[in-house]
Scaffold this active site. Structure first.
Site, mmCIF file in Angstrom:
data_model
loop_
_atom_site.group_PDB
_atom_site.id
_atom_site.type_symbol
_atom_site.label_atom_id
_atom_site.label_comp_id
_atom_site.label_asym_id
_atom_site.label_seq_id
_atom_site.Cartn_x
_atom_site.Cartn_y
_atom_site.Cartn_z
ATOM 1 N N TYR A 234 42.917 -19.901 -36.492
ATOM 2 C CA TYR A 234 43.474 -20.895 -37.416
ATOM 3 C C TYR A 234 44.787 -21.451 -36.874
ATOM 4 O O TYR A 234 45.634 -20.705 -36.389
ATOM 5 C CB TYR A 234 43.749 -20.266 -38.784
ATOM 6 C CG TYR A 234 42.499 -19.981 -39.576
ATOM 7 C CD1 TYR A 234 41.716 -21.022 -40.067
ATOM 8 C CD2 TYR A 234 42.105 -18.677 -39.829
ATOM 9 C CE1 TYR A 234 40.565 -20.758 -40.799
ATOM 10 C CE2 TYR A 234 40.960 -18.409 -40.563
ATOM 11 C CZ TYR A 234 40.194 -19.457 -41.042
ATOM 12 O OH TYR A 234 39.064 -19.193 -41.764
ATOM 13 N N ARG B 82 71.250 -1.046 -58.729
ATOM 14 C CA ARG B 82 69.956 -1.278 -59.378
ATOM 15 C C ARG B 82 69.956 -0.458 -60.655
ATOM 16 O O ARG B 82 70.267 -0.962 -61.719
ATOM 17 C CB ARG B 82 68.803 -0.870 -58.445
ATOM 18 C CG ARG B 82 68.710 -1.720 -57.175
ATOM 19 C CD ARG B 82 67.439 -1.426 -56.407
ATOM 20 N NE ARG B 82 67.197 0.033 -56.265
ATOM 21 C CZ ARG B 82 66.253 0.552 -55.509
ATOM 22 N NH1 ARG B 82 65.427 -0.222 -54.829
ATOM 23 N NH2 ARG B 82 66.109 1.866 -55.438
ATOM 24 N N LYS C 84 55.302 8.133 -54.815
ATOM 25 C CA LYS C 84 55.157 6.898 -55.605
ATOM 26 C C LYS C 84 54.240 5.926 -54.866
ATOM 27 O O LYS C 84 53.920 6.142 -53.687
ATOM 28 C CB LYS C 84 56.533 6.278 -55.834
ATOM 29 C CG LYS C 84 57.234 5.845 -54.548
ATOM 30 C CD LYS C 84 58.670 5.420 -54.812
ATOM 31 C CE LYS C 84 59.362 5.035 -53.518
ATOM 32 N NZ LYS C 84 60.802 4.786 -53.714
HETATM 33 C C1 LIG Z 1 61.352 5.763 -52.815
HETATM 34 C C2 LIG Z 1 62.494 6.632 -53.161
HETATM 35 C C3 LIG Z 1 62.847 7.697 -52.318
HETATM 36 C C4 LIG Z 1 62.184 7.964 -50.998
HETATM 37 O O1 LIG Z 1 62.644 7.019 -50.051
HETATM 38 P P1 LIG Z 1 62.264 7.154 -48.500
HETATM 39 O O2 LIG Z 1 63.116 6.146 -47.844
HETATM 40 O O3 LIG Z 1 60.811 6.837 -48.401
HETATM 41 O O4 LIG Z 1 62.565 8.554 -48.129
HETATM 42 C C5 LIG Z 1 63.878 8.532 -52.730
HETATM 43 N N1 LIG Z 1 64.529 8.306 -53.896
HETATM 44 C C6 LIG Z 1 64.223 7.278 -54.716
HETATM 45 C C7 LIG Z 1 64.990 7.088 -55.975
HETATM 46 C C8 LIG Z 1 63.210 6.404 -54.372
HETATM 47 O O5 LIG Z 1 62.898 5.399 -55.180
#
Ligand SMILES: *Cc1c(COP(=O)(O)O)cnc(C)c1O
Length: 357
Positions: free
Chosen positions: A253, A130, A35
């Site tokens: 800055y 969630r 993702k």
């Molecule tokens: C992003 C995600 C993962 C992977 O998580 P990591 O901590 O990067 O291994 C697994 N399952 C779901 C539902 C996610 O959204």
């Protein structure tokens, strides 16, 4: 000459990490989580480094379609499911597996005209709050899903909120077990942290994300030090100017850094518009000519400044490692109060990327 900043992606590290994970999870199948444009690495650039995976998991329909168009014929899982009933035509066309977390999605699948049943992941809410059906409804939802002729294989899925910290996955896992332990379905629960720490949660499919890319789910490199993961992304730049400061001279800055004596400062072509965390304080680790040193002063849009005291040989043109092989992204993230995930995802489009096989 282009600006000297560059990211290098090592597909060999990706392959290596996937094979280590496979060894670690035994007979479980692997959804490689890609993702967010493969955690900022670029899905189109790197997915072939993961072509030994059992499936790809992602969120965005466009990313799923890209994988199909580039030739991936294996399973693809939509981790957030579909967003409206009309999406089902694309899920059907591209043969995507979808998470189902709400009643309306099962109703939409039931009402759709599909060329073949869809495989679904029933998302159970075991405490993250969630997405998902309350674990107590596992039985009822499972039976409902199985009664629909538009539904193919049904896998139980849940996600851990604390597998990466001291609270652990235990409580959520026992809630899942209590509510659904008797259901004769395949299961998919473990993210990277649970893959490393909770082998009892591996079951049929696991969902590694961050460890594929060679960083730690907890932000603590002790978490991954033992298993030999290699970072996929290396971010490098160069010193483009040097300043000789005297006591009381200030840098950048807000004049957030003051020299306490004479000090050489290197100016690096990397700033927050490249994806470097703007809130990284003075003291954030960075390597110049291979020598570990630290940032001083505020991070600008296009530049940052580093202490050259430990590396007196450094000159304009000296190589700077921002993160990568010899400087874990987790260490930079920890200093900046964030996680490696965010730094990877924030790599800016303007940074040239090369891919090493
Ligand atoms: C992003 C995600 C993962 C992977 O998580 P990591 O901590 O990067 O291994 C697994 N399952 C779901 C539902 C996610 O959204």
């Amino acid at each position: 000459m282009p600006r000297p900043i560059a990211a290098t992606l090592h597909l060999s590290a990706l392959r290596h990490n996937l094979s280590l994970i496979r060894r670690h999870v035994g007979s479980a199948n692997i959804w490689s989580v890609v993702k967010a444009n493969a955690y900022g690495h670029g899905l189109a650039r790197i997915w072939q480094g993961l072509d030994a995976t059992d499936g790809f998991a992602l969120l965005d329909l466009n990313e799923a379609i890209l994988l199909r168009e580039q030739g991936w014929q294996g399973p693809i899982l939509l981790l957030e499911g579909f967003f409206q009933p009309q999406d089902l035509a694309l899920l059907d066309h591209y043969r995507l597996t979808t998470t189902v977390h709400s009643d309306w999605q099962l109703e939409a699948i039931n009402a759709a005209r599909l060329s073949a049943p869809l495989n679904i992941y029933l998302k159970l809410n075991s405490g993250m709050n969630r997405l998902g059906f309350p674990v107590g409804q596992a039985d009822a939802v499972w039976q409902w899903a199985n009664s629909l002729s538009n539904v193919g294989e049904v896998t139980l899925m849940s996600h851990f909120a604390n597998a990466d910290n001291h609270i652990g996955a235990g409580e959520q896992f026992s809630r899942i077990q209590q509510a659904s332990g008797h259901i004769p379905a395949a299961r998919c629960f473990a993210n990277s942290a649970a893959i490393l720490r909770n082998p009892e949660t591996h079951y049929d499919w696991v969902r590694p994300g961050i460890i594929l890319y060679g960083a730690s789910p907890s932000g603590d490199i002790a978490d991954i030090a033992g298993i030999g993961l290699r970072p996929v992304m290396q971010l490098q730049s160069e010193i483009i100017a040097i300043q000789a400061l005297s006591a009381g001279h200030q840098v950048g800055y807000g004049s957030r850094y003051s020299a306490s004596g004479s000090q050489r400062i290197g100016v690096v072509a990397c700033g927050y518009a490249d994806g470097y965390p703007r809130l990284a304080p003075s003291g954030t680790p960075i390597r110049v000519d291979g020598v570990l040193t630290q940032t001083v002063g505020a991070i600008s849009m296009d530049m940052l400044t580093v202490d050259l005291t430990p590396c007196p040989q450094a000159q304009v043109g000296s190589q700077v490692e921002i993160w990568g092989e010899t400087l874990p992204i987790d260490n930079v993230a920890a200093a900046a109060g964030t996680v490696g995930y965010e730094l990877m995802c924030a790599l800016a489009a303007r940074v040239p990327v090369s891919v090493c096989p």
